[in-house]
Design an enzyme around this catalytic site. Structure first.
Site, PDB file in Angstrom:
ATOM      1  N   LYS A 144      13.007  -4.626   8.402  1.00 29.16           N
ATOM      2  CA  LYS A 144      12.299  -4.411   7.137  1.00 29.16           C
ATOM      3  C   LYS A 144      12.878  -5.328   6.063  1.00 29.16           C
ATOM      4  O   LYS A 144      14.098  -5.449   5.945  1.00 29.16           O
ATOM      5  CB  LYS A 144      12.466  -2.942   6.719  1.00 29.16           C
ATOM      6  CG  LYS A 144      11.704  -2.547   5.457  1.00 29.16           C
ATOM      7  CD  LYS A 144      11.979  -1.084   5.104  1.00 29.16           C
ATOM      8  CE  LYS A 144      11.065  -0.571   4.004  1.00 29.16           C
ATOM      9  NZ  LYS A 144      11.307   0.847   3.697  1.00 29.16           N
ATOM     10  N   SER A 162       7.008   3.420   3.437  1.00 25.54           N
ATOM     11  CA  SER A 162       7.002   2.034   3.014  1.00 25.54           C
ATOM     12  C   SER A 162       7.348   1.050   4.123  1.00 25.54           C
ATOM     13  O   SER A 162       7.080  -0.141   3.986  1.00 25.54           O
ATOM     14  CB  SER A 162       7.997   1.860   1.862  1.00 25.54           C
ATOM     15  OG  SER A 162       9.321   2.057   2.328  1.00 25.54           O
ATOM     16  N   SER A 220       9.902   7.063   4.495  1.00 23.17           N
ATOM     17  CA  SER A 220       9.429   5.696   4.730  1.00 23.17           C
ATOM     18  C   SER A 220       9.639   5.155   6.142  1.00 23.17           C
ATOM     19  O   SER A 220       9.062   4.135   6.493  1.00 23.17           O
ATOM     20  CB  SER A 220      10.070   4.736   3.722  1.00 23.17           C
ATOM     21  OG  SER A 220       9.436   4.858   2.470  1.00 23.17           O
TER      22      SER A 220
END
Lengths: 482, 100, 491
Positions: free
Chosen positions: C74, C149, C173
């Site tokens: 990420k 996210s 997330s």
């Protein structure tokens, strides 16, 4: 109308750690711009603060030395504001749960003792430094994140002199316990003063102004004097005091209000989620308390009572621990008050004077302290005349060798008085014979003339005589004045 | 809690100033409307009796990790420090002149 | 192929790391036009690392537990030399010099890093739609959100860009996108994994967590990244258990807590997914215990108030002075203009909303009623979970109220968007480990998921239960059908 000044002081003292409070870059003063910066003090994305264990010990030590309650649990908060020298957009500082609470400091000003309350001591990180140039402001982050303690006093001080006495004492304590270098010029010991005035007898406090930019004891004294007068003038003219921050301008000798911000600060303090509570182990605290050295007040008292030194001398010697330590190392075993007094004045008079005129420093002398003490003892015993001592010290201080070696050589060259009784007696004979009028005057009731005879004899012997012996012999020969 | 806490465009303007985020008047109005909706929803918390509950600031009780006072080689070079700087002058970060 | 199988294939010489990496890279080239999950692909770095693993293999040297396994990261986590954008214009062009602690651990384990995945800006979002690069697409339905996210990470793993990914979980997330994309996603106990080098959103919630296709894959990734770290003062010393071994333990005897109130407000399919998982666990010998979380309905607002408050300070460092976006200035513009314009230009709408709301919640006059009160409610929720976890070993519930929803559903209603975190935020508030496990497909072909939560530092029990759920749940197709269709030229 009688006025009273009320003063509270906030001292920021830099802790003498190797590295910063939350990052591992060097915490030392100076350095090329931005050369003492790590990811944490630069506030890089993802960089996290990790507290320096040594800074905790030092902050606790400061609390122990000022009779504070060191808190076994304290909390770091974020103080939020934007400024270019504040990399994270917040300063990490202890807010409502500081490491030390409720201490005091005993001081003396104008011969009157005063106990000054210490509200709290908290830990925080310093900001960087901005300098202002034509094309903009330049930011150097070397100082950003350097560990500080802020020591907040109660508003217990009433005069600028008390304020300075408090600061001198606090500074001495911090230097004694090894947590601060006491350097005002480099800003490692800085002070802000909260000053207000009120009519004598009134118990409510007046509106206070905070004075910043105080970087010498003299500046602090002058600024408080100025500010007191300014506030009294205003009140007497029927104007109100506005609570504000004012900067001391050394050159102009006045305080001036800082440009006020459009809106009041709202620092939005909240506990730093990156830093769980700081818990201090009670055993560690005991160990630290036991490690405290003799503090300046105790040392001064001891110098006065057991060594018989004058207040002023004791005060001078104890202002910083290295001076006191040098004196004690030179003093060594024979601690009789008469020797201690003599040695103290020998070191702070003759030796400090010689140092001033030379390129040497006290550090050079450290290896030769016991030799210097021996020179002092020989001089005191009359084995070195004043002139011989002067010659000896001049030679030792001027030489280019290490001081210990230079001193040894100078001592060998000057030698000690070998008392040749025959030579002395002959000289006395000559002088008395040459000055019959003075001899008659002395014996007729002018004892002060003894000094004249001593001087004449010493001169006749080229300065190489034991002044005490000359004195004794002359008195013997002249008999008591009538 | 009553509507006296309602988030208005003025309150948004003040918080935006504290946050150093420029907002146009339109943006302020839209944001006030959105944030007020969030606030009104969060007002759910106001009915909970919490006077005797200490705020929970960290997930676990206990002490934080400390570090030794050692140079662990984390110091950046001056060029690393300035590597991502939008503006610089003679090894310093450069910003519009601040009146000191 | 699972991550474990890939690692085994490389370790036994059945495949080279280079071949595996090349396959993953070509998969990215083929699928990215449809998915938009990657913000940076480091082909050269990945192939160089694969070659190193192959050389080590040829030399007979010891291989790490992830040797040669391609992974994605990420883009909230610093990888030295690769751009770190946090999904924001603010950090366009920013390149960190050092790896985050979790990346150091991955490298030590021999992993191959393919590149950085898309995310909601500064991890603020539940759909991946606030990413400055635009939303990643759910491979099971390209018109739907992947969740956020860590949406890009979920899409990358689901689409076969390597065998796992590291996401971050502040309020769900990792778990939410895992649920919406048919993956396993695990949020470790707060303090289990170092946050050093991870761009902070809300520091008292943030945790890095693994996303993978199987429970055992997630266990291996967690074992690599877990453990104490000297660069994170909140990192903890508790021992790291043998997570893979835990996956082999049967569910027999586990006490599974069920929260009745959590079964309301779900779509029928999600509701049924939780109930059938409960039945299958019972069939495997687990015991169902009914537990209550009396304050759980307060979790989302409490979570948002605290997260926004912390974020308002965490994001203050993006000021255009030392790094990041700086607005073009006129000669007379002052410092405050520099700040306000740089931040207005650099941050997107949702980030600005959260910073401003967080600033407000901490400001004088509102602190007690909002931030402080939320922190007190947090303790009540923590107390609920502690009490529940005295009665049971794991808590079973939904991860999300529904399967993946269409792109653009909640763009103008922040409250509706925040409600998607209703089941995930409790674990962050309490700092407990939680994971999402896929349990088959809905009638519409979208992944269904359940969530498990366990006690602090008891990831082993969490994985043990998750492995049982996985064994007995309907299997997902080996590749998302919609993506396969898109790749073959269909729609």
């Amino acid at each position: 109308m009688q006025w009273e000044t009320v003063i509270g002081l906030e001292v920021h003292a830099q802790l003498r750690t190797q590295t910063k409070l939350f990052g591992a870059a060097s915490a030392s003063y100076g350095g090329a711009p931005n050369s003492h910066v790590d990811a944490v003090s630069l506030g890089l994305p993802g960089a996290l603060p990790v507290l320096n264990r040594e800074a905790v010990r030092m902050a606790a030590l400061a609390g122990l030395a000022t009779h504070c309650d060191v808190q076994l649990r304290s909390v770091f908060a974020r103080k939020n504001y934007f400024y270019p020298d504040l990399p994270k957009g917040y300063q990490i500082s202890q807010f409502d749960e500081p490491i030390c609470l409720g201490g005091f400091l005993d001081i003396e000003s104008d011969g009157t003792p005063l106990r000054v309350g210490i509200t709290r001591i908290h830990m925080e990180e310093d900001a960087g430094k901005s300098s202002h140039h034509a094309q903009g402001s330049w930011v150097d982050l070397n100082r950003a994140g350097v560990p500080l303690i802020e020591i907040v006093s109660e508003p217990d001080l009433r005069t600028p002199e008390q304020a300075v006495a408090y600061l001198r004492e606090l500074r001495a304590i911090l230097v004694y316990i090894g947590v601060n270098d006491g350097n005002l010029e480099e800003g490692s010991f800085r002070c802000d003063a909260n000053v207000s005035v009120r009519r004598k007898g009134q118990s409510a406090l007046g509106t206070r102004c905070e004075i910043k930019n105080l970087n010498s004891f003299r500046g602090i004294r002058d600024a408080i004097h100025y500010e007191t007068a300014r506030q009294i003038r205003r009140i007497e003219a029927g104007e109100a005091i506005v609570q504000q921050t004012r900067l001391w301008d050394v050159d102009q000798g006045r305080t001036a209000a800082m440009r006020s911000k459009e809106e009041a600060h709202d620092y939005r303090y909240f506990p730093d989620p990156d830093l769980p509570p700081l818990l201090i182990d009670a055993d560690d605290l005991k160990t630290w308390a036991a490690s405290l050295p003799e503090l300046p007040a105790a040392k001064r008292a001891r110098f006065q009572t057991t060594l018989g030194l004058d207040v002023a001398v004791a005060q001078h010697l104890c202002e910083d621990p290295t001076t006191a330590d040098r004196f004690e190392r030179a003093l060594d075993e024979d601690q009789s008050p008469s020797r201690a007094r003599s040695l103290a004045s020998f070191l702070s008079g003759r030796i400090a004077g010689a140092l001033n005129k030379s390129t040497r420093s006290w550090l050079d002398l450290d290896a030769a302290l016991s030799d210097l003490a021996e020179v002092h003892d020989q001089w005191r015993a009359g084995k070195l005349s004043n002139k011989m001592l002067g010659d000896l010290l001049a030679a030792a201080f001027e030489a280019e060798d290490l001081f210990a070696k230079a001193l040894a050589q100078a001592r060998a060259a000057v030698g000690l008085l070998e008392q040749d009784t025959g030579e002395l007696d002959a000289a006395i004979d000559r002088i008395l014979a040459a000055n019959p009028g003075q001899v008659a005057a002395y014996q007729g009731g002018k004892p002060k003339l003894l000094g004249f005879f001593v001087g004449q004899v010493m001169q006749a012997l080229g300065g190489k005589a034991n002044a005490q012996e000359v004195n004794r012999k002359l008195q013997e020969r002249l008999g008591d004045p009538a | 809690m009553s509507d006296s806490n309602a988030i208005t465009a003025e309150i948004v303007a003040k918080a935006a100033r504290l946050s150093r985020i420029a907002l146009s008047e339109d943006e302020r109005l839209v944001m006030a409307e959105q944030l007020e909706r969030v606030r009104a929803w969060a007002a759910l918390l106001q009915d909970v009796p919490v006077a005797d509950v200490a705020p929970m600031l960290h997930p676990h009780e206990g002490a934080m990790r400390l570090r030794a006072d050692e140079d662990t080689g984390q110091t950046l070079t001056v060029s690393e420090v300035l590597a991502n700087a939008p503006a610089q002058a003679e090894d310093h970060f450069l910003v519009p002149r601040v009146v000191g | 192929m699972s991550l474990i199988a890939c690692a085994r294939a490389i370790a036994t010489g059945a495949q080279t790391a280079t071949a595996v990496t090349e396959r993953a890279l070509s998969r990215i080239v083929a699928a990215e036009p449809h998915l938009n999950a990657m913000v940076h692909v480091d082909s050269d770095g990945a192939l160089a690392q694969a070659a190193r693993v192959d050389a080590a293999m040829a030399a007979g040297g010891p291989l790490g537990p992830l040797a040669g396994v391609p992974l994605t990261i990420k883009d909230l986590i610093a990888v030295a030399g690769l751009p770190l954008t946090a999904g924001s214009k603010m950090l366009a062009g920013y390149v960190p010099a050092r790896d985050a602690s979790v990346i150091v651990r991955l490298r030590d384990a021999g992993a191959v890093i393919l590149g950085k995945t898309s995310l909601d800006e500064f991890a603020m979002g539940s759909t991946n739609e606030t990413a400055v690069t635009g939303p990643a697409r759910n491979p099971w339905d390209l018109g739907r959100v992947p969740g956020g996210s860590s949406g890009g990470s979920a899409v990358a793993v689901a689409a076969g860009y390597g065998y796992g990914s590291l996401g971050t979980d502040t309020g769900g997330s990792v778990r939410l996108p895992a649920a919406l994309c048919g993956l396993v996603g695990l949020k470790p106990t707060y303090g289990r994994v170092s946050r050093s080098g991870v761009v902070a959103y809300a520091s008292s919630f943030d945790q890095v967590g693994p996303m993978a296709t199987t429970v055992r894959d997630a266990a291996r990734l967690l074992a690599v990244i877990a453990g104490p770290c000297g660069e994170d003062a909140t990192s903890r010393l508790e021992a790291v258990a043998d997570y893979e071994a835990a996956c082999d333990l049967p569910a027999r005897g586990l006490r599974v807590g069920v929260v009745r109130s959590w079964l309301e407000g779900l779509t029928t399919e999600t509701h049924d997914a939780v109930l059938s998982t409960q039945r299958r666990l019972e069939a495997a010998g687990a015991v169902t215990v009914e537990v209550t979380l009396p304050h759980a309905h307060l979790a989302v607002p409490a979570y948002y108030l605290i997260a926004m408050s912390e974020a308002s300070a965490n994001l203050a460092r993006y000021d255009g002075v030392r790094f990041g976006h700086r607005a073009a200035l006129e000669p007379d513009d002052d410092l405050d203009t520099l700040y306000a314009r740089s931040r207005a230009e650099g941050f997107g709408a949702e980030v600005k909303r959260r910073i401003i709301m967080g600033t407000w919640a901490l400001s004088s006059g509102y602190y007690e009623a909002y931030y402080d009160r939320a922190c007190r409610v947090r303790r009540l929720i923590h107390g609920d979970l502690e009490a529940a976890l005295r009665q049971c070993d794991v808590i079973l519930g939904p991860t999300a109220p529904s399967t993946a929803w269409p792109l653009g559903s909640h763009t103008h209603d922040p409250v509706a968007a925040y409600q998607m975190d209703i089941y995930t935020t409790v674990a962050n508030l309490a700092g407990l480990p939680a994971m999402s496990v896929p349990v088959g497909l809905s009638a519409g072909g979208l992944p269904l998921a359940i969530q498990l939560m366990a006690g602090a530092f008891d990831e082993a029990t969490l994985l043990r239960c998750a492995a049982s759920v996985e064994r007995d749940a309907p299997a997902l197709p080996s590749a998302p059908i919609a993506l396969a269709r898109a790749l073959s030229g269909g729609v």
